[in-house]
Design an enzyme around this catalytic site. Structure first.
Site, PDB file in Angstrom:
ATOM      1  N   GLU A   1      43.540  61.428  79.966  1.00  0.00           N
ATOM      2  CA  GLU A   1      43.264  62.271  80.675  1.00  0.00           C
ATOM      3  C   GLU A   1      42.238  63.331  79.985  1.00  0.00           C
ATOM      4  O   GLU A   1      42.732  63.532  78.736  1.00  0.00           O
ATOM      5  CB  GLU A   1      44.290  62.883  81.410  1.00  0.00           C
ATOM      6  CG  GLU A   1      44.186  64.184  82.131  1.00  0.00           C
ATOM      7  CD  GLU A   1      45.560  64.322  82.911  1.00  0.00           C
ATOM      8  OE1 GLU A   1      45.310  65.594  83.640  1.00  0.00           O
ATOM      9  OE2 GLU A   1      46.523  64.082  82.550  1.00  0.00           O
TER      10      GLU A   1
ATOM     11  N   GLY B   1      49.965  68.925  74.585  1.00  0.00           N
ATOM     12  CA  GLY B   1      51.339  68.914  74.278  1.00  0.00           C
ATOM     13  C   GLY B   1      51.957  67.473  74.630  1.00  0.00           C
ATOM     14  O   GLY B   1      52.597  67.215  73.735  1.00  0.00           O
TER      15      GLY B   1
ATOM     16  N   MET C   1      51.299  63.525  77.378  1.00  0.00           N
ATOM     17  CA  MET C   1      50.744  63.024  78.509  1.00  0.00           C
ATOM     18  C   MET C   1      51.703  61.988  79.118  1.00  0.00           C
ATOM     19  O   MET C   1      52.192  61.288  78.350  1.00  0.00           O
ATOM     20  CB  MET C   1      49.580  62.262  77.904  1.00  0.00           C
ATOM     21  CG  MET C   1      48.851  61.547  78.829  1.00  0.00           C
ATOM     22  SD  MET C   1      47.986  62.363  80.006  1.00  0.00           S
ATOM     23  CE  MET C   1      47.847  61.396  81.382  1.00  0.00           C
ATOM     24  N   GLU C   2      51.499  62.070  80.363  1.00  0.00           N
ATOM     25  CA  GLU C   2      52.689  61.255  81.372  1.00  0.00           C
ATOM     26  C   GLU C   2      52.253  59.995  81.549  1.00  0.00           C
ATOM     27  O   GLU C   2      52.679  59.468  82.719  1.00  0.00           O
ATOM     28  CB  GLU C   2      52.710  62.230  82.559  1.00  0.00           C
ATOM     29  CG  GLU C   2      51.540  61.912  83.698  1.00  0.00           C
ATOM     30  CD  GLU C   2      50.627  63.201  83.367  1.00  0.00           C
ATOM     31  OE1 GLU C   2      49.616  63.312  84.298  1.00  0.00           O
ATOM     32  OE2 GLU C   2      50.517  63.805  82.281  1.00  0.00           O
ATOM     33  N   ASN C   3      51.328  59.464  80.891  1.00  0.00           N
ATOM     34  CA  ASN C   3      50.971  57.754  81.156  1.00  0.00           C
ATOM     35  C   ASN C   3      52.128  57.254  81.697  1.00  0.00           C
ATOM     36  O   ASN C   3      53.238  57.157  81.053  1.00  0.00           O
ATOM     37  CB  ASN C   3      50.851  57.073  79.930  1.00  0.00           C
ATOM     38  CG  ASN C   3      49.636  57.868  79.065  1.00  0.00           C
ATOM     39  OD1 ASN C   3      48.448  58.144  79.398  1.00  0.00           O
ATOM     40  ND2 ASN C   3      50.019  58.389  77.689  1.00  0.00           N
TER      41      ASN C   3
ATOM     42  N   HIS D   1      59.070  67.911  81.963  1.00  0.00           N
ATOM     43  CA  HIS D   1      57.794  68.003  82.562  1.00  0.00           C
ATOM     44  C   HIS D   1      57.215  66.611  82.578  1.00  0.00           C
ATOM     45  O   HIS D   1      56.715  66.236  83.687  1.00  0.00           O
ATOM     46  CB  HIS D   1      56.662  69.036  81.834  1.00  0.00           C
ATOM     47  CG  HIS D   1      55.317  69.306  82.428  1.00  0.00           C
ATOM     48  ND1 HIS D   1      55.129  70.223  83.172  1.00  0.00           N
ATOM     49  CD2 HIS D   1      54.402  68.383  82.415  1.00  0.00           C
ATOM     50  CE1 HIS D   1      53.727  69.980  83.496  1.00  0.00           C
ATOM     51  NE2 HIS D   1      53.316  68.805  83.244  1.00  0.00           N
ATOM     52  N   GLU D   2      56.708  65.829  81.613  1.00  0.00           N
ATOM     53  CA  GLU D   2      56.219  64.397  81.690  1.00  0.00           C
ATOM     54  C   GLU D   2      56.956  63.548  82.363  1.00  0.00           C
ATOM     55  O   GLU D   2      56.411  62.860  82.996  1.00  0.00           O
ATOM     56  CB  GLU D   2      56.024  63.935  80.345  1.00  0.00           C
ATOM     57  CG  GLU D   2      55.182  65.005  79.323  1.00  0.00           C
ATOM     58  CD  GLU D   2      53.871  65.476  80.009  1.00  0.00           C
ATOM     59  OE1 GLU D   2      53.126  64.743  80.621  1.00  0.00           O
ATOM     60  OE2 GLU D   2      53.437  66.557  79.554  1.00  0.00           O
TER      61      GLU D   2
ATOM     62  N   GLU E   1      49.649  69.215  88.349  1.00  0.00           N
ATOM     63  CA  GLU E   1      50.240  70.106  87.365  1.00  0.00           C
ATOM     64  C   GLU E   1      50.964  71.432  87.980  1.00  0.00           C
ATOM     65  O   GLU E   1      51.970  71.769  87.558  1.00  0.00           O
ATOM     66  CB  GLU E   1      49.168  70.643  86.588  1.00  0.00           C
ATOM     67  CG  GLU E   1      48.404  69.416  85.599  1.00  0.00           C
ATOM     68  CD  GLU E   1      49.320  68.691  84.831  1.00  0.00           C
ATOM     69  OE1 GLU E   1      50.366  69.306  84.477  1.00  0.00           O
ATOM     70  OE2 GLU E   1      48.945  67.765  84.481  1.00  0.00           O
TER      71      GLU E   1
END
Length: 894
Positions: A153, A293, A295-297, A329-330, A352
């Site tokens: 991203e 911080g 990444m939500e892969n 969050h992720e 987001e």
């Protein structure tokens, strides 16, 4: 994706690219500085339903073979070429339905491979080679220590292979990874591992299938020799999810809190939204070099170690909370971002803003609700409001951009969350939760827009959000003015709103603004029920009856909207709200207003070369009353005794006089410390550690009060404070108390400071994140040689210029945490930062751009500071900058 604060090094030379001889050359700057507009969106000409990727990892490079099942998009207008984004790689072959294409059947440029007239449905095979060993941009596939990992991203996938790198092309992925078994014993990708085995010659392989269609920005791959901690979670329906967290060997004992936080988040999402995790495993990997911080892969999150590691002796309470909230969050992105994703990057706040809001609510439920909300408000006021008032002000949904990485901003994230919060307030909790489920059910598996989200809210709640949509379209911070008239038991409340002009938006239409209101009598007792007024015109008036005397108004309770409220109140009214308001945010806000009244008057006098303005006795009476009857929540006491930051004070002026503001704040802090020395000593002793470290609400609050008392006593160098702080440092069993002691010693001189700082550097030399704290302390030290100290640290062996955490700690700690040195009258601080931006821009343009943003708002500063900042921006503009940094500099000078 969680931005870390506030997203290093150039890719390998692309000279290995093979080009079609007739293609028109596009140089790197031209391709990267073309402005993109939301209004120009067109659906992709082709869709790719299935992707099979094969990675052959070697020491000499990584060979990537991609096979795509492609079809013409029925929603795209007319015939079009197939454009596949790609950069910094060597192309080996292109084939359609098994037939290799000749050099005259496609065009290859610096940033794309174009096939002019492919069939309407076909299988496309592309083979290329990349060099992760020399990829220091931290995008695509790159090395972090002994680990190979990805960050895709926003457009990092185009550094891996040729593909339409846009979020509205959603595909099902199968990934095969082959590598040396000794060097890379752990192989990971999105989804479930369906096959693994021996590949011969000391190599092995693993195959992963992700059953959910996703955009390429959610692709992830990790290979390395990693340690692991493992756990499991049983979902509400009884499914057992395998939880694994990987990190470099030796760091496993710093990961337990992150694993516990993940399980907290999974349970909260089930209990609150009814959302159950959808894969068999959830894997997290912590890496040391990461621009963001985390990444939500899908199913394979990659984290900056700063957002995973937390152990009592290495991490503060703030670090523990950060890890908890970023992990949550992720995880929350699994639905709000992954299962339903963005159509295009102009819609970034779709995922987001909503996910930050969910993170905020989770954090409120886990910690001290009032103090957690105060932290969120402070971020908006001290970071987002200045962004709204600066050269790069933009709406929550931007209309254009040059470099997408520059729009991972506090406006998109935090203001976007506040917009969601307003919808939730207007709908009511239960109705809002149902509306989010309606949105997710309606658009599951789709790439959608902010408008789709707002429509889903309207459909489910019945709200009319037509005017409310302006929050997404208009930049800037609305300014509200509240006035009252009291006559014959009747109170009239008038609210007006206006929004200053911002770049590209000179005229603003009225916003739809919820304003929470409550009233109190002279004894601090509530009068009537709290209300939420909905201001949707330039000016509105409300009438309230039945009062015996004029009440004290508590306005914008809980910070119901991201606005600036102008409502002058007397010191007596503010003191009353400090003591009796039932809303923690309003109590804190009243204290901040009392401080600001004094600080602004004093800064204005100092800026005009007049005698300093004395603080009123009412302020000290209010502090004394607060200390005599503190709130039960000790963290709230610490917040109410903390003075507004220099940034918040400066926001009260059209142009900030840095030294007048700093002088006023320092003088008031010292005056408070002198008047209440005995009480601060009592607070310190009463809140000292009495047992082993525990991270919970009560103990965190106690430690905050203890640190605040030390800080006030150090401000006046109170008798015995140096030895006391050194003793605290030596005896502490946790990093929170150690940092409190170092913070107290930071600006003092003498043996105690030297011994503590030296011991800290020696004790934690092998712990990079802890050494980041040491660098930040050094950079923020308020002393005459601060600039020389920072320059020396830039050359210190303990500083790593290729590690974003180190750069943020030293240069960010200097520019954001040391106003007196950064804004030094001779301009050396700005020159230092500009020097490092130029050095960094050749390596990590994203990080260089973020630092350039610290010089961009030069108009906010009085001369000579503003002029000197502009000079350095002009110097940067004359250099050969990346598109990332160039966009920021150009906006600052526009």
């Amino acid at each position: 994706m969680a931005a870390s604060g506030d997203r290093l090094a150039a890719m390998a030379d692309a000279s290995g690219h093979r080009r079609h001889p007739t293609i028109q050359e596009q140089d790197d700057m031209t391709a990267n500085t073309q402005r993109k507009y939301r209004a120009d969106y067109q659906p992709p000409a082709y869709l790719i339903d299935d992707v099979a990727l094969d990675f052959d990892i070697r020491d000499t490079g990584t060979r990537v073979r991609g096979q795509y099942q492609v079809r013409r998009n029925p929603d795209a207008a007319g015939a079009a070429a197939l454009q596949l984004d790609g950069r910094d790689m060597q192309l080996h072959s292109v084939a359609i339905d098994g037939r290799a294409l000749g050099a005259d059947e496609y065009e290859l440029g610096e940033h794309a491979l174009v096939i002019a007239a492919p069939p309407s449905q076909f299988s496309l095979t592309i083979e290329n080679e990349i060099d992760p060993e020399h990829n220091l941009a931290l995008e695509g596939l790159y090395r972090s220590g002994d680990i190979l990992c990805t960050q895709c991203e926003a457009t990092g996938f185009s550094r891996i292979t040729y593909f339409p790198d846009r979020p509205d092309v959603m595909s099902r992925y199968t990934t095969r990874i082959e590598a040396d078994a000794d060097q890379y014993p752990v192989l990971l990708a999105n989804g479930n591992c369906v096959e693994s085995g021996d590949a011969g010659a000391g190599r092995h392989y693993a195959v992963f299938e992700d059953p959910f269609a996703k955009p390429c920005y959610l692709f992830a791959l990790v290979a390395g020799d990693l340690g692991m901690i493992r756990d499991s979670y049983t979902t509400a329906s009884g499914r057992e999810v395998d939880l694994r967290l990987y990190t470099e060997h030796g760091n496993e004992d710093q990961c337990d809190h992150a694993m516990a936080s993940l399980k907290q988040a999974m349970a909260w999402d089930e209990d609150t939204y009814g959302l159950e995790y959808d894969l068999d495993s959830y894997v997290t990997v912590a890496v040391g070099s990461f621009n963001m911080g985390a990444m939500e892969n899908k199913g394979l999150n990659v984290f900056n170690t700063a957002c995973i590691f937390a152990r009592a002796d290495t991490a503060t309470d703030g670090d523990f909370a950060l890890v908890r909230d970023v992990v949550a969050h992720e995880y929350f992105h699994n639905y709000t971002g992954n299962r339903v994703t963005c159509r295009d990057w102009f819609q970034l706040s779709l995922k987001e803003g909503l996910t930050v809001y969910r993170e905020h609510q989770f954090a409120i439920d886990q910690g001290s609700p009032g103090v957690t909300r105060i932290g969120q408000v402070r971020t908006i006021r001290e970071v987002q409001f200045p962004e709204d008032g600066g050269p790069r002000a933009h709406p929550v949904r931007p209309e254009s951009y040059v470099e997408m990485n520059n729009f991972y901003t506090i406006t998109v994230y935090e203001k976007g969350a506040e917009v969601i919060r307003m919808i939730a307030q207007m709908a009511g909790r239960d109705a809002f939760l149902r509306a989010v489920r309606h949105y997710l059910d309606k658009h599951d598996g789709q790439a959608v827009t902010i408008e789709d989200f707002v429509v889903a809210m309207e459909e489910s709640t019945g709200l009319d959000l037509d005017q409310f949509r302006r929050w997404y379209a208009q930049a800037g911070t609305p300014r509200l003015t509240l006035t009252t008239e009291f006559d014959q038991n009747q109170l009239r409340v008038r609210l007006t709103q206006s929004t200053p002009a911002t770049p590209d938006q000179s005229e603003k239409q009225p916003f739809d603004i919820p304003v929470a209101l409550a009233m109190f009598d002279a004894q601090g007792l509530p009068v009537g029920e709290p209300q939420v007024l909905r201001l949707n015109q330039a000016e509105q008036q409300w009438q309230f009856d039945g009062f015996d005397a004029q009440p004290t108004i508590s306005a914008l309770r809980g910070f119901t909207a991201p606005v600036k409220l102008d409502y002058p109140q007397s010191d007596a009214e503010l003191a009353r709200l400090m003591a009796f308001d039932s809303d923690p945010v309003s109590r804190w806000d009243a204290a901040q207003a009392l401080y600001l009244n004094t600080l602004v008057a004093d800064a204005r006098a100092r800026g005009a070369d007049q005698p300093p303005a004395a603080a009123p006795q009412a302020l000290f009476d209010a502090i004394e009353s607060l200390l005599a009857t503190p709130p039960d929540d000790r963290a709230l006491l610490a917040e109410m005794l903390t003075l507004p930051s220099e940034t918040r004070i400066g926001e009260q002026f059209d142009a900030t006089d840095v030294f007048a503001v700093n002088g006023a704040r320092r003088a008031l802090k010292q005056e408070i410390a002198r008047r209440f020395t005995g009480l601060f000593e009592t607070l310190r002793d009463a809140h000292a550690a009495s047992g082993p470290y525990v991270f919970d609400v009560a103990e965190s609050g106690r430690r905050r009060v203890f640190a605040l008392a030390l800080d006030y006593l150090a401000a006046i160098d109170a008798p015995g404070i140096r030895d006391h702080a050194l003793a605290v440092y030596n005896d502490a069993d946790n990093m929170t108390d150690r940092m409190a002691a170092l913070g107290a010693l930071r600006d003092l001189t003498g043996d105690a400071r030297t011994r503590a700082m030296t011991d800290f550097a020696e004790r934690w030399a092998d712990y990079p994140l802890v050494m980041d704290k040491w660098l930040r302390l050094q950079a923020s030290t308020r002393r005459d040689d601060a600039i020389a100290q920072v320059r020396a640290l830039l050359e210190d062996a303990r500083f790593d210029f290729t590690n974003p955490n180190r750069v943020r700690a030293l240069l960010g700690g200097f520019a954001r945490g040391n106003g007196e040195a950064f804004h030094h009258a001779d301009g050396q601080g700005y020159q230092l930062l500009a020097d490092e931006i130029l050095r960094l821009d050749r390596l990590n343009p994203q990080l260089a751009a973020a630092l350039a943003g610290l010089l961009a708002p030069w108009r906010r500063y009085a001369s000579p500071q503003g002029t000197a900042m502009r000079e350095q921006l002009t110097r940067l503009a004359a250099s050969d900058l990346s598109a990332n940094t160039g966009e920021i500099v150009a906006a600052g000078l526009a």
